[in-house]
Design an enzyme around this catalytic site. Structure first.
Site, PDB file in Angstrom:
ATOM      1  CG  ASN A 143     -23.184   4.748  70.922  1.00  0.00           C
ATOM      2  OD1 ASN A 143     -23.871   3.862  71.753  1.00  0.00           O
ATOM      3  ND2 ASN A 143     -22.761   6.590  72.296  1.00  0.00           N
ATOM      4  NE  ARG A 169     -22.457   4.699  75.638  1.00  0.00           N
ATOM      5  CZ  ARG A 169     -21.776   5.571  74.890  1.00  0.00           C
ATOM      6  NH1 ARG A 169     -19.978   5.262  74.520  1.00  0.00           N
ATOM      7  NH2 ARG A 169     -22.173   7.122  75.245  1.00  0.00           N
TER       8      ARG A 169
END
Length: 784
Positions: A43, A25
């Protein structure tokens, strides 16, 4: 000026694979900002979802870099892309994780300390100088701290450590290496060390605890060290008295100990290390690697480290704690699993005081809880490639992804593996998650650990299996467990599971000819199998060849005593005729022992018949006087391999005749024994005889493959942990025009059975056709 909204494009990208806990990320965040794109990343239970908005050309560049230059530890399986209506977002953010939906994410294994963290660890000006729990998005604990998905700090055992202001600032800074590093901590807010005596009394804390532990090891004491996935028992590998004390306390008579070295340079002083082996030692997985010893190692190391073994099992420090400890010591240490024989590794410090009482003198512990135990992985290089002999830390729980053209029903399967070297698997469509090494299910403690791993996997991935698959052996503990579950149960024949495991790993479709050679496996005909050739087609499995059977006087006792296998082999060769006994070493039996065992053979009492190549290895090793009684599993076969490796000139291979019997090929060892008897009478050295034996087995595989005529050949089973046998067989098969495959991702031994059980069930081919069932269509096995 931003492009007008109606000229923008928006894509939703879903990324599957090992993309959580690797800095994915933060990487996406930085990439989006660099390209001037807006949107979000988060996520979710299936991986990472990205919505990104901007001009088409920049979106294309974004996806290209996503695929070509992901974070080092990431493993992208697939990226799917769908168009979305533009929303005109103002910026790009990391959104809160989404926890609902089907769990398909690849949970990452624990990763060895990266070079950046290692540099900081030994930098006196850094605030994490000598901090044993330093980590970042590129390294540190993953599998052993996560309690549920998705991988976020509140879902890990680090949730009890609240980050200080400086750590939180790193965690929140998209330009920092610790941006969203879930185990992030420092000496002010994170876990810390303590040194305990045998009663749990605190002797020292933090850095002083580490220094005193190092002094204790230097003084010859045994220290239990809590690491990533459990405890190690550590002792100075140069100190013979200390190593022998560890053997005595642990009840481990001769099995080689694993070693941890301070550096790769130190390893090279005691072992031969190829470029590929060095890369594996220093990889993020950092497994134990079996390496040939140098002459210097015999002088430098205690003889009891690996008695009679020309190889050393070596690993490098893989956590900051290990780096600090080994740097403090400057010499190799034994680093063996913190457990008693046949028990799982200790993970909790209070538990360790009880279970390791009498084994360890001191306990170097920390207060970061371990969510699940995970032993060290073991790798051996064969044919120039790493082959996993034990799959655990650094590799588990990464899945095997089955090919798109394989069957995918039943969709959800629990496979409980075998009885020895157990692992379990959980399959959801094409993804098969493989557990860490669990071990032998011989004790109540080991069986409890096995059941906990099964429950843990189902909880972690939120999977309820449609069916449970197990070994066909009715007395395995794993089989008993499967039958207690409220699900349909399907058994898979042991050696067929071995072959399917290798096929699954390589994505092979039938037809395949599999050679499943090991020590023991339940045969549907009532024999102990272990030297099987199985032809797998899309419709059926046929046992096309096997070793000529011989008896094992005393049953399981013959596994512990190769001399019994030798006696059974010779008896099957020449019957009660006493002349054959001249091949046995004089010290093999007392007259009384031999008379009693011959009575078992003559009467057929407690003397099961076997087709096992593993037991044939044992028998030959005993006949050569290499080992009459095993001090650990497989010792005789290992010594036979080591002897064969020493032979330089060995002549022609020992012959095994291929004879037709009831429509199958029988590998008759009688000509081999005749040749061996002649060579013994000529006084040839054991090394030459051992090498001719290995060469003969490899040549026999090629002969069977030619007779069967299947181009794709698979080698599986514990016998193919033998590098000489495996490499010789591969060379001969390739020279003969065959396409052979061996294991890499899962062990060739019983640690790969669970994957093979899943594959067999998916294809509906779980039992070999036998004379009893050959006339009817093949079924997937009985359901209990």
């Amino acid at each position: 000026m931003r492009t007008a909204t109606n000229r923008l494009m928006r894509w939703r990208l879903h990324v599957e694979g090992a993309v959580q806990g690797v800095g994915f990320r933060p990487f996406v965040y930085r990439l989006a900002h660099e390209l001037g794109l807006t949107g979000w990343v988060r996520n979710d239970p299936r991986g990472v979802t990205i919505e990104v908005e901007g001009p088409a050309e920049r979106l294309t560049r974004f996806r290209e870099r996503l695929e070509l230059m992901p974070p080092p530890a990431a493993r992208i399986r697939r990226i799917t892309c769908t168009a979305q209506p533009p929303r005109g977002d103002a910026t790009f953010i990391i959104a809160a994780s989404h926890s609902e939906g089907e769990r398909q994410v690849f949970l990452l294994p624990d990763l060895a300390t990266c070079s950046d963290c290692l540099r900081e660890l030994f930098d006196p000006t850094n605030r994490r100088y000598r901090y044993p729990f330093i980590n970042c998005t590129h390294c540190g604990p993953r599998f052993t701290i996560i309690e549920r998905l998705p991988y976020d700090r509140p879902h890990t055992t680090m949730r009890r450590f609240r980050m200080c202001i400086r750590c939180q600032a790193e965690y929140d800074n998209p330009h920092d290496r610790r941006f969203h590093a879930q185990p992030n901590a420092c000496p002010d807010c994170g876990p810390h060390l303590a040194l305990w005596d045998r009663t749990g009394r605190v002797l020292a804390e933090q850095d002083e605890a580490l220094r005193q532990a190092a002094e204790a090891i230097r003084a010859g004491h045994i220290v239990a060290v809590k690491g990533l996935g459990g405890f190690h028992l550590m002792v100075d590998a140069r100190n013979e008295g200390a190593v022998r004390a560890l053997r005595h306390r642990k009840g481990r008579e001769a099995k080689p100990f694993a070693l941890m070295y301070p550096s790769l340079e130190a390893v090279r002083a005691h072992a031969q290390v190829s470029t590929a082996e060095a890369a594996t030692l220093t990889s993020p997985a950092a497994p134990i690697v079996l390496l040939p010893r140098t002459e210097a190692s015999y002088e430098a190391l205690a003889p009891s480290v690996a008695p009679g073994n020309p190889y050393l099992g070596i690993m490098l420090p893989y956590t900051p704690l290990h780096h600090l400890l080994l740097a403090e010591l400057g010499f190799p240490v034994v680093a063996t699993s913190g457990n008693r024989s046949e028990e799982p590794i200790c993970t909790d410090e209070s538990e360790a005081l009880v279970r390791l009482h009498g084994l360890a003198d001191l306990f170097l512990v920390h207060n970061r809880p371990i969510a699940r135990y995970c032993d060290d992985s073991v790798v051996r290089f064969m044919d120039g490639r790493p082959v996993l002999l034990r799959r655990a830390r650094g590799y588990a729980p990464l899945p095997v992804v089955l090919p798109d053209d394989w069957p995918e029903h039943p969709a959800q399967i629990l496979a409980v593996g075998g009885h020895l070297k157990n692992t379990v698997a959980l399959a959801a469509r094409r993804t098969v998650w493989l557990s860490q090494h669990i071990g032998d299910l011989e004790t109540a403690e080991a069986r409890a650990a096995f059941m906990q791993v099964v429950k843990d996997f189902q909880h972690l991935y939120r999977r309820v299996p449609d069916v449970v698959v197990c070994d066909a052996h009715p007395d395995y503990a794993s089989t008993h467990y499967a039958c207690r579950l409220s699900r349909p149960v399907v058994p898979v024949q042991h050696h067929l599971a071995h072959v399917w495991a290798c096929m699954a790993e390589h994505g092979l479709r039938p037809p395949v000819l599999g050679f499943a050679w090991d020590g023991t496996g339940y045969g549907p005909d009532g024999l102990v199998w272990g030297g099987e050739s199985l032809l797998i087609t899309a419709q059926r499995v046929e046992r096309v060849a096997h070793l000529r059977p011989f008896q094992l006087p005393g049953g399981k006792a013959a596994i512990r005593e190769p001399r019994r296998a030798a006696l059974g082999l010779l008896y099957a060769w020449q019957g009660p005729d006493a002349s054959f006994r001249s091949l046995l070493p004089p010290e093999a039996f007392t007259p009384t022992e031999q008379r009693l065992l011959l009575q078992l053979l003559e009467r057929g009492l407690h003397a099961p018949w076997t087709t096992s190549i593993g037991r044939l290895f044992d028998a030959i090793a005993a006949l050569l006087g290499l080992r009459l009684r095993n001090r650990f599993e497989g010792e005789a076969a290992m010594l036979l391999e080591f002897a064969a490796e020493q032979a330089r000139h060995f002549g022609s291979p020992y012959p095994l005749a291929l004879r037709e019997q009831q429509g199958r090929i029988v590998l008759d060892w009688a000509p081999l024994l005749e040749a061996l008897q002649t060579d013994c009478a000529r006084g040839l050295p054991p090394e030459t005889i051992a090498r001719r034996f290995h060469e003969g087995l490899a040549a026999t595989i090629v002969a069977v493959a030619r007779r069967v005529g299947c181009a794709t050949v698979v080698l599986s089973g514990g016998c193919f942990q033998n590098r000489l046998l495996t490499e010789t067989t591969l060379r001969l098969l390739r020279a003969a025009g065959f396409c052979p495959y061996i294991h890499q991702e899962v062990p060739p031994g019983d640690g790969g059975l669970a994957l093979g059980q899943v594959a067999a069930l998916r294809w509906g081919l779980t039992l070999p056709a036998t004379p009893a069932n050959a006339s009817r269509s093949h079924v997937s096995g009985r359901t209990r």
